[in-house]
Write a protein that holds these residues in place. Structure first.
Motif, PDB file in Angstrom:
ATOM      1  N   PRO A   9      31.984  42.514  44.928  1.00 60.74           N
ATOM      2  CA  PRO A   9      33.206  42.906  45.636  1.00 60.74           C
ATOM      3  C   PRO A   9      34.094  41.725  45.982  1.00 60.74           C
ATOM      4  O   PRO A   9      35.232  41.915  46.414  1.00 60.74           O
ATOM      5  CB  PRO A   9      32.655  43.577  46.904  1.00 60.74           C
ATOM      6  CG  PRO A   9      31.336  42.928  47.131  1.00 60.74           C
ATOM      7  CD  PRO A   9      30.791  42.606  45.775  1.00 60.74           C
ATOM      8  N   ILE A  10      33.601  40.520  45.777  1.00 61.77           N
ATOM      9  CA  ILE A  10      34.379  39.321  46.091  1.00 61.77           C
ATOM     10  C   ILE A  10      34.538  38.503  44.803  1.00 61.77           C
ATOM     11  O   ILE A  10      33.550  38.196  44.128  1.00 61.77           O
ATOM     12  CB  ILE A  10      33.696  38.459  47.181  1.00 61.77           C
ATOM     13  CG1 ILE A  10      33.548  39.273  48.467  1.00 61.77           C
ATOM     14  CG2 ILE A  10      34.499  37.191  47.438  1.00 61.77           C
ATOM     15  CD1 ILE A  10      32.818  38.537  49.574  1.00 61.77           C
ATOM     16  N   TYR A  11      35.804  38.192  44.472  1.00 69.38           N
ATOM     17  CA  TYR A  11      36.095  37.440  43.248  1.00 69.38           C
ATOM     18  C   TYR A  11      36.682  36.090  43.658  1.00 69.38           C
ATOM     19  O   TYR A  11      37.720  36.023  44.339  1.00 69.38           O
ATOM     20  CB  TYR A  11      37.070  38.210  42.368  1.00 69.38           C
ATOM     21  CG  TYR A  11      36.513  39.553  41.898  1.00 69.38           C
ATOM     22  CD1 TYR A  11      35.814  39.641  40.717  1.00 69.38           C
ATOM     23  CD2 TYR A  11      36.702  40.694  42.669  1.00 69.38           C
ATOM     24  CE1 TYR A  11      35.295  40.856  40.289  1.00 69.38           C
ATOM     25  CE2 TYR A  11      36.186  41.916  42.240  1.00 69.38           C
ATOM     26  CZ  TYR A  11      35.481  41.993  41.060  1.00 69.38           C
ATOM     27  OH  TYR A  11      34.969  43.193  40.650  1.00 69.38           O
ATOM     28  N   THR A  12      36.026  35.048  43.215  1.00 69.12           N
ATOM     29  CA  THR A  12      36.452  33.698  43.579  1.00 69.12           C
ATOM     30  C   THR A  12      36.896  32.936  42.333  1.00 69.12           C
ATOM     31  O   THR A  12      36.550  33.293  41.197  1.00 69.12           O
ATOM     32  CB  THR A  12      35.286  32.944  44.247  1.00 69.12           C
ATOM     33  OG1 THR A  12      34.190  32.844  43.331  1.00 69.12           O
ATOM     34  CG2 THR A  12      34.842  33.637  45.528  1.00 69.12           C
ATOM     35  N   GLY A  13      37.675  31.922  42.568  1.00 72.35           N
ATOM     36  CA  GLY A  13      38.130  31.068  41.475  1.00 72.35           C
ATOM     37  C   GLY A  13      38.983  31.840  40.480  1.00 72.35           C
ATOM     38  O   GLY A  13      39.959  32.515  40.836  1.00 72.35           O
ATOM     39  N   ASP A  14      38.573  31.764  39.190  1.00 71.92           N
ATOM     40  CA  ASP A  14      39.304  32.455  38.128  1.00 71.92           C
ATOM     41  C   ASP A  14      38.671  33.792  37.735  1.00 71.92           C
ATOM     42  O   ASP A  14      39.095  34.406  36.747  1.00 71.92           O
ATOM     43  CB  ASP A  14      39.372  31.552  36.893  1.00 71.92           C
ATOM     44  CG  ASP A  14      40.203  30.300  37.146  1.00 71.92           C
ATOM     45  OD1 ASP A  14      41.090  30.356  38.033  1.00 71.92           O
ATOM     46  OD2 ASP A  14      39.937  29.279  36.487  1.00 71.92           O
ATOM     47  N   SER A  15      37.655  34.237  38.436  1.00 72.99           N
ATOM     48  CA  SER A  15      37.014  35.520  38.080  1.00 72.99           C
ATOM     49  C   SER A  15      37.976  36.675  38.302  1.00 72.99           C
ATOM     50  O   SER A  15      38.747  36.694  39.274  1.00 72.99           O
ATOM     51  CB  SER A  15      35.737  35.711  38.921  1.00 72.99           C
ATOM     52  OG  SER A  15      36.049  35.758  40.292  1.00 72.99           O
ATOM     53  N   GLN A  16      37.929  37.607  37.371  1.00 72.23           N
ATOM     54  CA  GLN A  16      38.879  38.726  37.384  1.00 72.23           C
ATOM     55  C   GLN A  16      38.165  40.043  37.702  1.00 72.23           C
ATOM     56  O   GLN A  16      37.092  40.322  37.159  1.00 72.23           O
ATOM     57  CB  GLN A  16      39.597  38.815  36.026  1.00 72.23           C
ATOM     58  CG  GLN A  16      40.425  37.591  35.700  1.00 72.23           C
ATOM     59  CD  GLN A  16      41.096  37.701  34.347  1.00 72.23           C
ATOM     60  OE1 GLN A  16      40.678  38.467  33.479  1.00 72.23           O
ATOM     61  NE2 GLN A  16      42.131  36.891  34.123  1.00 72.23           N
ATOM     62  N   PRO A  17      38.780  40.865  38.550  1.00 70.77           N
ATOM     63  CA  PRO A  17      38.179  42.165  38.875  1.00 70.77           C
ATOM     64  C   PRO A  17      38.136  43.063  37.644  1.00 70.77           C
ATOM     65  O   PRO A  17      39.077  43.105  36.834  1.00 70.77           O
ATOM     66  CB  PRO A  17      39.104  42.733  39.945  1.00 70.77           C
ATOM     67  CG  PRO A  17      39.819  41.543  40.509  1.00 70.77           C
ATOM     68  CD  PRO A  17      39.974  40.590  39.359  1.00 70.77           C
ATOM     69  N   THR A  18      37.058  43.799  37.511  1.00 68.07           N
ATOM     70  CA  THR A  18      36.908  44.753  36.403  1.00 68.07           C
ATOM     71  C   THR A  18      36.664  46.148  36.977  1.00 68.07           C
ATOM     72  O   THR A  18      36.037  46.305  38.038  1.00 68.07           O
ATOM     73  CB  THR A  18      35.729  44.350  35.504  1.00 68.07           C
ATOM     74  OG1 THR A  18      34.532  44.317  36.282  1.00 68.07           O
ATOM     75  CG2 THR A  18      35.979  43.006  34.861  1.00 68.07           C
ATOM     76  N   PHE A  19      37.130  47.139  36.230  1.00 66.31           N
ATOM     77  CA  PHE A  19      36.996  48.534  36.674  1.00 66.31           C
ATOM     78  C   PHE A  19      36.605  49.396  35.481  1.00 66.31           C
ATOM     79  O   PHE A  19      37.008  49.127  34.339  1.00 66.31           O
ATOM     80  CB  PHE A  19      38.314  49.051  37.267  1.00 66.31           C
ATOM     81  CG  PHE A  19      38.866  48.164  38.346  1.00 66.31           C
ATOM     82  CD1 PHE A  19      38.387  48.251  39.646  1.00 66.31           C
ATOM     83  CD2 PHE A  19      39.852  47.230  38.055  1.00 66.31           C
ATOM     84  CE1 PHE A  19      38.891  47.420  40.634  1.00 66.31           C
ATOM     85  CE2 PHE A  19      40.365  46.410  39.040  1.00 66.31           C
ATOM     86  CZ  PHE A  19      39.883  46.496  40.335  1.00 66.31           C
ATOM     87  N   LEU A  20      35.823  50.416  35.770  1.00 67.83           N
ATOM     88  CA  LEU A  20      35.379  51.356  34.744  1.00 67.83           C
ATOM     89  C   LEU A  20      35.814  52.749  35.180  1.00 67.83           C
ATOM     90  O   LEU A  20      35.355  53.261  36.210  1.00 67.83           O
ATOM     91  CB  LEU A  20      33.860  51.290  34.577  1.00 67.83           C
ATOM     92  CG  LEU A  20      33.288  51.934  33.313  1.00 67.83           C
ATOM     93  CD1 LEU A  20      33.753  51.166  32.068  1.00 67.83           C
ATOM     94  CD2 LEU A  20      31.771  51.968  33.380  1.00 67.83           C
TER      95      LEU A  20
END
Length: 224
Positions: free
Chosen positions: A113-124
Motif C-alpha cells: 500500500p506504500i510506494y516509495t522512490g520510483d515504484s509505481q502503483p499497479t491495479f488489477l
C-alpha cells in the motif's frame, strides 16, 4: 225547516253539520284526484301502459345504478378463435449488451500500500458476467474508467486525453472474468492533454473503477 233549528244553540249545531258535510266532500274529491294522478298503481293504468307501445316503464334508480356498475366492470369473455395474449419476457440472445445487474466489477491494488522512490502503483480490474448467456460490454478507457483522487482533487483518469473513439467492446462469457492490468506512472492527467504532466506529490491516494452505475470499493494507497 224545523223552527227549533233556528233557535239559540240549535242554529250553531245546524251550521256545524253543514261544515262537516262540506269538509267530507272535499276530502273525497282530493283522494280521487290523487288516485287518478298516481303513476301506474291501479289496474287500469297498468293495462293502458301495457297496451301503449310508446309508454316507457318506470325504472328503479337503484337497479339502474347496479346494472350500469355491472356493465362497466364486467370483463368480456375471450373468443375461442382469439385467445387472450399473455405477457412474456423479451428473449435475451447471446451477444446482446450486458445488463448492469448481471455484471460484477472489482479491483485489486498492488501488494504494497506504500510506494516509495520510483515504484509505481499497479491495479488489477476484473469484470464478470453472471447472466444466463454471453453478452457484450464496452471496457474502453471511457466506459470503464479508472480514476485516482486525493481528497477532492482529481489526480488521474483513464478517460483523460483518449485518442480515437476510446471504445473496446468485449464478449463476456458467463462466469469467465475479463481482466485488465494497469500501472500508474505517478503523474497527473488532464482533459487538455498537456505534453508534460506534473508528477504527483507524496501523499494518500484513492483508486476506484467506474462503469455506468457500477462502482468498485475504494483502494487506498500512499506515495512516498
Amino acid at each position: 225547516m224545523d223552527p227549533d233549528t233556528m233557535r239559540g244553540d240549535g242554529g250553531d249545531v245546524y251550521w256545524r253539520r253543514r261544515m262537516s258535510v262540506l269538509v267530507a266532500v272535499l276530502v273525497v274529491v282530493a283522494v280521487v284526484a290523487w288516485a287518478c294522478s298516481s303513476g301506474g298503481s291501479g289496474p287500469e293504468r297498468a293495462s293502458s301502459a301495457k297496451s301503449s307501445p310508446s309508454a316507457t316503464p318506470a325504472v328503479d334508480p337503484l337497479l339502474a345504478g347496479l346494472r350500469t356498475l355491472a356493465l362497466g366492470t364486467a370483463s368480456p369473455s375471450p373468443s375461442p378463435s382469439a385467445p387472450r395474449p399473455t405477457p412474456a419476457a423479451l428473449p435475451k440472445h447471446p451477444g446482446d449488451p450486458c445488463a448492469e445487474q448481471d455484471l460484477v466489477l472489482s479491483m485489486q491494488g498492488g501488494r504494497e500500500p506504500i510506494y516509495t522512490g520510483d515504484s509505481q502503483p499497479t491495479f488489477l480490474v476484473t469484470l464478470v458476467n453472471t447472466g444466463s448467456v454471453m453478452c457484450t460490454a464496452d471496457v474502453g478507457p471511457r466506459a470503464m474508467e479508472i480514476r485516482i483522487t486525493s481528497g477532492a482533487d482529481r489526480i488521474w483518469s483513464t478517460a483523460d486525453c483518449v485518442s480515437g473513439a476510446g471504445s473496446e467492446v468485449k464478449e463476456l462469457q458467463r462466469g469467465v472474468p475479463y481482466v485488465r492490468s494497469l500501472v500508474w506512472n505517478r503523474h497527473r492527467s488532464s482533459t487538455d492533454c498537456r505534453s508534460t504532466p506534473a508528477a504527483a506529490l507524496p501523499g494518500t491516494y484513492v483508486a476506484t473503477v467506474r462503469m455506468g452505475q457500477l462502482r468498485t470499493v475504494k483502494g487506498v494507497f500512499h506515495l512516498r
